[in-house]
Write a protein that holds these residues in place. Structure first.
Motif, mmCIF file in Angstrom:
data_model
loop_
_atom_site.group_PDB
_atom_site.id
_atom_site.type_symbol
_atom_site.label_atom_id
_atom_site.label_comp_id
_atom_site.label_asym_id
_atom_site.label_seq_id
_atom_site.Cartn_x
_atom_site.Cartn_y
_atom_site.Cartn_z
ATOM 1 N N LEU A 80 4.280 -1.280 11.385
ATOM 2 C CA LEU A 80 4.775 0.044 11.034
ATOM 3 C C LEU A 80 3.613 1.032 11.024
ATOM 4 C CD1 LEU A 80 7.060 -1.004 8.036
ATOM 5 C CD2 LEU A 80 7.792 -0.405 10.346
ATOM 6 N N ALA A 81 3.652 1.990 11.928
ATOM 7 C CA ALA A 81 2.583 2.988 12.000
ATOM 8 C C ALA A 81 2.523 3.842 10.738
ATOM 9 C CB ALA A 81 2.782 3.871 13.224
ATOM 10 N N ALA A 82 3.662 4.044 10.079
ATOM 11 C CA ALA A 82 3.707 4.889 8.885
ATOM 12 C C ALA A 82 3.122 4.198 7.654
ATOM 13 C CB ALA A 82 5.141 5.327 8.597
ATOM 14 N N PHE A 83 2.909 2.877 7.723
ATOM 15 C CA PHE A 83 2.269 2.162 6.602
ATOM 16 C C PHE A 83 0.759 2.331 6.790
ATOM 17 C CE2 PHE A 83 0.691 -1.288 4.020
ATOM 18 C CZ PHE A 83 1.598 -1.366 2.987
ATOM 19 N N THR A 84 0.252 3.473 6.338
ATOM 20 C CA THR A 84 -1.143 3.837 6.590
ATOM 21 C C THR A 84 -2.100 3.351 5.518
ATOM 22 O OG1 THR A 84 -0.736 5.967 5.527
ATOM 23 C CG2 THR A 84 -0.508 5.878 7.938
ATOM 24 N N ALA A 85 -1.595 2.783 4.446
ATOM 25 C CA ALA A 85 -2.459 2.289 3.370
ATOM 26 C C ALA A 85 -3.162 1.022 3.833
ATOM 27 C CB ALA A 85 -1.649 2.004 2.113
ATOM 28 N N SER A 86 -4.464 0.993 3.636
ATOM 29 C CA SER A 86 -5.219 -0.213 3.975
ATOM 30 C C SER A 86 -5.166 -1.179 2.797
ATOM 31 C CB SER A 86 -6.676 0.142 4.284
ATOM 32 O OG SER A 86 -7.326 0.556 3.098
ATOM 33 N N GLU A 143 9.441 -6.055 7.009
ATOM 34 C CA GLU A 143 10.125 -4.785 6.741
ATOM 35 C C GLU A 143 11.119 -4.943 5.599
ATOM 36 O OE1 GLU A 143 9.647 -6.102 9.721
ATOM 37 O OE2 GLU A 143 8.877 -4.549 11.075
ATOM 38 N N ASP A 144 11.791 -6.103 5.553
ATOM 39 C CA ASP A 144 12.735 -6.359 4.464
ATOM 40 C C ASP A 144 12.010 -6.447 3.121
ATOM 41 O OD1 ASP A 144 14.991 -6.457 6.144
ATOM 42 O OD2 ASP A 144 14.629 -8.572 6.596
ATOM 43 N N LEU A 145 10.834 -7.094 3.107
ATOM 44 C CA LEU A 145 10.045 -7.147 1.865
ATOM 45 C C LEU A 145 9.667 -5.742 1.418
ATOM 46 C CD1 LEU A 145 7.592 -10.155 2.341
ATOM 47 C CD2 LEU A 145 9.514 -9.979 0.761
ATOM 48 N N LEU A 146 9.252 -4.927 2.374
ATOM 49 C CA LEU A 146 8.902 -3.549 2.053
ATOM 50 C C LEU A 146 10.124 -2.797 1.530
ATOM 51 C CD1 LEU A 146 6.561 -1.567 2.068
ATOM 52 C CD2 LEU A 146 7.222 -0.925 4.382
ATOM 53 N N TRP A 147 11.269 -3.012 2.152
ATOM 54 C CA TRP A 147 12.517 -2.407 1.684
ATOM 55 C C TRP A 147 12.790 -2.824 0.247
ATOM 56 C CZ3 TRP A 147 17.898 -4.729 2.784
ATOM 57 C CH2 TRP A 147 18.890 -3.924 2.236
ATOM 58 N N GLY A 148 12.633 -4.114 -0.055
ATOM 59 C CA GLY A 148 12.846 -4.592 -1.414
ATOM 60 C C GLY A 148 11.910 -3.941 -2.415
ATOM 61 N N LEU A 181 5.842 8.552 2.418
ATOM 62 C CA LEU A 181 6.957 7.649 2.127
ATOM 63 C C LEU A 181 8.200 7.964 2.948
ATOM 64 C CD1 LEU A 181 6.662 7.122 -1.718
ATOM 65 C CD2 LEU A 181 6.080 5.537 0.109
ATOM 66 N N ALA A 182 8.480 9.225 3.168
ATOM 67 C CA ALA A 182 9.661 9.587 3.955
ATOM 68 C C ALA A 182 9.537 9.030 5.376
ATOM 69 C CB ALA A 182 9.842 11.096 3.974
ATOM 70 N N ARG A 198 11.866 6.032 7.056
ATOM 71 C CA ARG A 198 12.555 6.231 8.340
ATOM 72 C C ARG A 198 12.156 5.151 9.343
ATOM 73 N NH1 ARG A 198 11.400 11.504 7.387
ATOM 74 N NH2 ARG A 198 9.590 11.454 8.763
ATOM 75 N N GLU A 199 10.865 4.898 9.461
ATOM 76 C CA GLU A 199 10.395 3.931 10.450
ATOM 77 C C GLU A 199 10.837 2.513 10.121
ATOM 78 O OE1 GLU A 199 6.363 2.390 12.705
ATOM 79 O OE2 GLU A 199 6.160 3.740 10.991
ATOM 80 N N ALA A 200 10.814 2.155 8.856
ATOM 81 C CA ALA A 200 11.207 0.803 8.448
ATOM 82 C C ALA A 200 12.726 0.659 8.364
ATOM 83 C CB ALA A 200 10.577 0.454 7.106
ATOM 84 N N ARG A 201 13.430 1.772 8.570
ATOM 85 C CA ARG A 201 14.900 1.791 8.486
ATOM 86 C C ARG A 201 15.400 1.304 7.136
ATOM 87 N NH1 ARG A 201 14.460 -0.187 14.091
ATOM 88 N NH2 ARG A 201 14.891 1.587 15.415
ATOM 89 N N VAL A 202 14.723 1.773 6.102
ATOM 90 C CA VAL A 202 15.127 1.451 4.740
ATOM 91 C C VAL A 202 16.370 2.270 4.400
ATOM 92 C CG1 VAL A 202 14.464 1.589 2.305
ATOM 93 C CG2 VAL A 202 12.785 0.891 4.013
#
Length: 176
Positions: free
Chosen positions: A45-51, A136-141, A161-162, A166-170
């Motif tokens: 996920l490109a939007a997950f920019t946190a290292s 992605e499901d873990l992130l959704w959770g 976060l927005a 969107r990218e993770a389809r949460v």
């Protein structure tokens, strides 16, 4: 419970469990689960920019490395020698107690650790959809429950976060 998890999602949960065990925590919290996800990155996920460092700076897992380094001990080298292969996801299991159905515990060769309420909820939300449980499901959770602090940690680390949602389809709550 791990039967439906993809290899990456399983590695993230196992990594979080090892981090919690190493920190001497009584339970695997959602913030440590987020750190496991940030370290393993079981998605692209490109939007997950946190290292990993961004998340680690916001999650207290102890600082044994610097303390041991003052004594000339490289903790990573010790772990490589003494824990070779013990972090393999196939050696770990995630099980719900038959007697206490709200208790979920991660078992492995390095020990066992129960999941705290918020991390258990994150796992259950991740497993809600049919099919394999992905990163992605873990992130959704983790993002589904605002009370667990995962969204705040990611926001503080500069994640949009927005865009991530969107990218993770949460799925998001729709208002009438």
């Amino acid at each position: 419970m791990f039967a439906r998890f993809t290899e990456g999602a399983r590695r993230a949960v196992v990594k979080a469990g090892i981090l919690a065990l190493d920190a001497g925590r009584p339970a695997l919290d959602a913030e440590v689960l987020l750190l496991g996800v940030a370290e393993v990155r079981p998605f692209s996920l490109a939007a997950f920019t946190a290292s990993e460092a961004d998340v680690r700076a916001r999650v207290d897992v102890g600082d044994a490395r610097s303390l041991l380094a003052t004594l000339g001990i490289d903790l990573d080298a010790v772990h490589r020698r003494t824990r070779a292969g013990l972090d393999a996801p196939g050696l770990w299991s995630l099980r719900r107690s038959r007697v206490r159905p709200l208790r979920v515990t991660l078992y492995g060769p390095l020990g066992e650790i129960p999941l705290a309420m918020h991390s258990r909820k994150a796992i259950e939300v991740a497993m809600w959809r049919p099919g394999p449980v992905t990163g992605e499901d873990l992130l959704w959770g983790l993002l589904a429950d605002q009370a667990n602090g995962a969204a705040a940690i990611l926001r503080d680390a500069g994640v949009d976060l927005a865009a991530l949602i969107r990218e993770a389809r949460v799925p998001t709550r729709r208002t009438a």
